[in-house]
Design an enzyme around this catalytic site. Structure first.
Site, PDB file in Angstrom:
ATOM      1  N   GLY A  50       0.827  -1.197   0.000  1.00 17.69           N
ATOM      2  CA  GLY A  50       0.000   0.000   0.000  1.00 17.69           C
ATOM      3  C   GLY A  50       0.865   1.253   0.000  1.00 17.69           C
ATOM      4  O   GLY A  50       0.465   2.304   0.513  1.00 17.69           O
ATOM      5  N   ILE A  94      -0.219   7.141   4.306  1.00 21.95           N
ATOM      6  CA  ILE A  94       0.877   6.867   5.237  1.00 21.95           C
ATOM      7  C   ILE A  94       1.889   5.922   4.612  1.00 21.95           C
ATOM      8  O   ILE A  94       3.101   6.082   4.796  1.00 21.95           O
ATOM      9  CB  ILE A  94       0.328   6.291   6.551  1.00 21.95           C
ATOM     10  CG1 ILE A  94      -0.464   7.374   7.303  1.00 21.95           C
ATOM     11  CG2 ILE A  94       1.454   5.760   7.439  1.00 21.95           C
ATOM     12  CD1 ILE A  94      -1.204   6.873   8.528  1.00 21.95           C
ATOM     13  N   ASP A 132      -2.026  -8.095  -4.945  1.00 21.42           N
ATOM     14  CA  ASP A 132      -3.149  -8.155  -4.026  1.00 21.42           C
ATOM     15  C   ASP A 132      -2.629  -8.882  -2.798  1.00 21.42           C
ATOM     16  O   ASP A 132      -2.327 -10.079  -2.850  1.00 21.42           O
ATOM     17  CB  ASP A 132      -4.307  -8.929  -4.658  1.00 21.42           C
ATOM     18  CG  ASP A 132      -5.483  -9.136  -3.713  1.00 21.42           C
ATOM     19  OD1 ASP A 132      -5.385  -8.761  -2.526  1.00 21.42           O
ATOM     20  OD2 ASP A 132      -6.517  -9.677  -4.164  1.00 21.42           O
ATOM     21  N   ASN A 190       1.485  -2.404   5.401  1.00 24.78           N
ATOM     22  CA  ASN A 190       0.658  -1.218   5.576  1.00 24.78           C
ATOM     23  C   ASN A 190      -0.684  -1.281   4.860  1.00 24.78           C
ATOM     24  O   ASN A 190      -1.634  -0.594   5.247  1.00 24.78           O
ATOM     25  CB  ASN A 190       1.445   0.010   5.084  1.00 24.78           C
ATOM     26  CG  ASN A 190       0.564   1.216   4.867  1.00 24.78           C
ATOM     27  OD1 ASN A 190       0.179   1.911   5.795  1.00 24.78           O
ATOM     28  ND2 ASN A 190       0.225   1.489   3.599  1.00 24.78           N
ATOM     29  N   SER A 248      -3.779   0.851  13.967  1.00 21.46           N
ATOM     30  CA  SER A 248      -4.526   2.107  14.048  1.00 21.46           C
ATOM     31  C   SER A 248      -4.910   2.350  15.506  1.00 21.46           C
ATOM     32  O   SER A 248      -5.015   1.402  16.294  1.00 21.46           O
ATOM     33  CB  SER A 248      -5.795   2.016  13.181  1.00 21.46           C
ATOM     34  OG  SER A 248      -6.716   3.043  13.516  1.00 21.46           O
ATOM     35  N   TYR A 257     -13.191  -2.996  10.536  1.00 18.70           N
ATOM     36  CA  TYR A 257     -11.902  -2.306  10.536  1.00 18.70           C
ATOM     37  C   TYR A 257     -11.227  -2.415  11.903  1.00 18.70           C
ATOM     38  O   TYR A 257     -10.034  -2.721  12.001  1.00 18.70           O
ATOM     39  CB  TYR A 257     -12.110  -0.841  10.156  1.00 18.70           C
ATOM     40  CG  TYR A 257     -10.837  -0.045  10.004  1.00 18.70           C
ATOM     41  CD1 TYR A 257      -9.999  -0.259   8.914  1.00 18.70           C
ATOM     42  CD2 TYR A 257     -10.481   0.928  10.936  1.00 18.70           C
ATOM     43  CE1 TYR A 257      -8.826   0.479   8.766  1.00 18.70           C
ATOM     44  CE2 TYR A 257      -9.314   1.665  10.796  1.00 18.70           C
ATOM     45  CZ  TYR A 257      -8.489   1.435   9.707  1.00 18.70           C
ATOM     46  OH  TYR A 257      -7.327   2.159   9.562  1.00 18.70           O
ATOM     47  N   LYS A 293      -7.646  -4.287  12.731  1.00 23.23           N
ATOM     48  CA  LYS A 293      -6.499  -3.546  13.241  1.00 23.23           C
ATOM     49  C   LYS A 293      -6.094  -4.006  14.636  1.00 23.23           C
ATOM     50  O   LYS A 293      -4.912  -3.934  15.008  1.00 23.23           O
ATOM     51  CB  LYS A 293      -6.805  -2.039  13.226  1.00 23.23           C
ATOM     52  CG  LYS A 293      -6.888  -1.442  11.821  1.00 23.23           C
ATOM     53  CD  LYS A 293      -5.566  -1.589  11.074  1.00 23.23           C
ATOM     54  CE  LYS A 293      -5.576  -0.897   9.720  1.00 23.23           C
ATOM     55  NZ  LYS A 293      -4.272  -0.996   9.024  1.00 23.23           N
ATOM     56  N   ASN A 328      -9.690   8.959   4.134  1.00 21.29           N
ATOM     57  CA  ASN A 328     -10.669   9.630   4.997  1.00 21.29           C
ATOM     58  C   ASN A 328     -11.030  11.037   4.537  1.00 21.29           C
ATOM     59  O   ASN A 328     -11.350  11.906   5.363  1.00 21.29           O
ATOM     60  CB  ASN A 328     -10.165   9.661   6.448  1.00 21.29           C
ATOM     61  CG  ASN A 328      -8.775  10.260   6.571  1.00 21.29           C
ATOM     62  OD1 ASN A 328      -8.482  11.287   5.986  1.00 21.29           O
ATOM     63  ND2 ASN A 328      -7.916   9.633   7.361  1.00 21.29           N
TER      64      ASN A 328
END
Length: 252
Positions: free
Chosen positions: A14, A19, A64, A91, A144, A157, A161, A195
């Site tokens: 990613g 980030i 992927d 990430n 996160s 999510y 995390k 976001n």
């Protein structure tokens, strides 16, 4: 003292956005050669151009992270083109918000498949490579702050995390005998493409910045030095640590 990563091969999953891209750039600025593993070819090409601009080798590898075969192939190509693995940053991740009463099993599986299954497959492949090389190395798994508090509409999510934290701790313990370190990065609110909808919500921004002692969200560029610190091969006793970068959000 500036950290020198000259000649080190780093992978950032990613690494073409947010980030992840910032960490990839930070590693390159310190001299590392970087492989960006991601699915969006156009965005990856743009990221690689920026990374290579720091005078290092950079490649984009279509991958992927939830595809076992693709992950193994991506590692083979990375090592063939850039040399032995020195740092692996897991990430890649996605988020899909839905109230728990409306969240489908398909949504739950999709988020867990990328975030948790993908991190497992990638770190397993990295671990195999590190152990075979016998030269030690660094892994960074990106979690996160939601792993430390509840988030409405974020069941999948948050679960993914939080699972990454447990995985990272286990990797640190299990791989220490091989001189492989694993640390967990826990970012707080950061201005990324994931976001943008939240950043457009004035009430949400006021609430989250008001609860953050630093009184702002982070910019991705603030993760440049965090990445180089965690990748630094001289930090041989630093493992199993949770590095929280959230402007004080989780302690306020």
């Amino acid at each position: 003292m500036a950290i020198d990563l000259t000649g080190l091969t780093a992978v950032v999953t990613g690494g073409n956005n947010g980030i992840g891209r910032a960490m990839a750039v930070g590693l390159a600025r310190a001299g590392a050669n970087v492989a960006v593993w991601a699915r969006n070819a156009e965005r990856s090409a743009d990221a690689v151009a920026e990374i290579a601009g720091h005078g290092v080798k950079a490649i984009a590898v279509a991958c992927d992270v939830a595809d076992e075969t693709a992950v193994a192939a991506a590692m083979d190509r990375t090592v063939d083109e850039l040399g032995p693995l020195g740092c692996f940053v897991a990430n890649a991740g996605i988020a899909e918000a839905a109230p728990i009463t409306e969240m489908t099993l398909e949504t739950w599986h999709r988020v867990l498949r990328t975030n948790l299954d993908g991190t497992f497959l990638c770190t397993r492949e990295a671990a195999r490579r590190f152990v075979d090389q016998g030269t030690g190395g660094s892994m960074i798994v990106v979690s996160s702050t939601i792993s430390r508090y509840g988030g409405a509409g974020q069941a999948a999510y948050a679960a993914s995390k939080t699972g990454i934290v447990g995985l990272g701790r286990t990797l640190a313990v299990e791989l220490a005998r091989h001189r492989v370190r694993c640390n967990i990065l826990i970012p707080g609110w950061t201005r990324t493409g994931m976001n943008t909808d939240l950043q457009a919500d004035e009430r949400f921004m006021k609430a989250t910045t008001g609860r953050t002692p630093a009184r702002r969200w982070a910019d991705p560029e603030e993760f440049h030095e965090i990445a180089t610190f965690l990748a630094d091969p001289t930090m041989t006793f630093h493992t199993g640590n949770e590095i929280v970068v959230d402007g004080g959000y989780t302690i306020f």
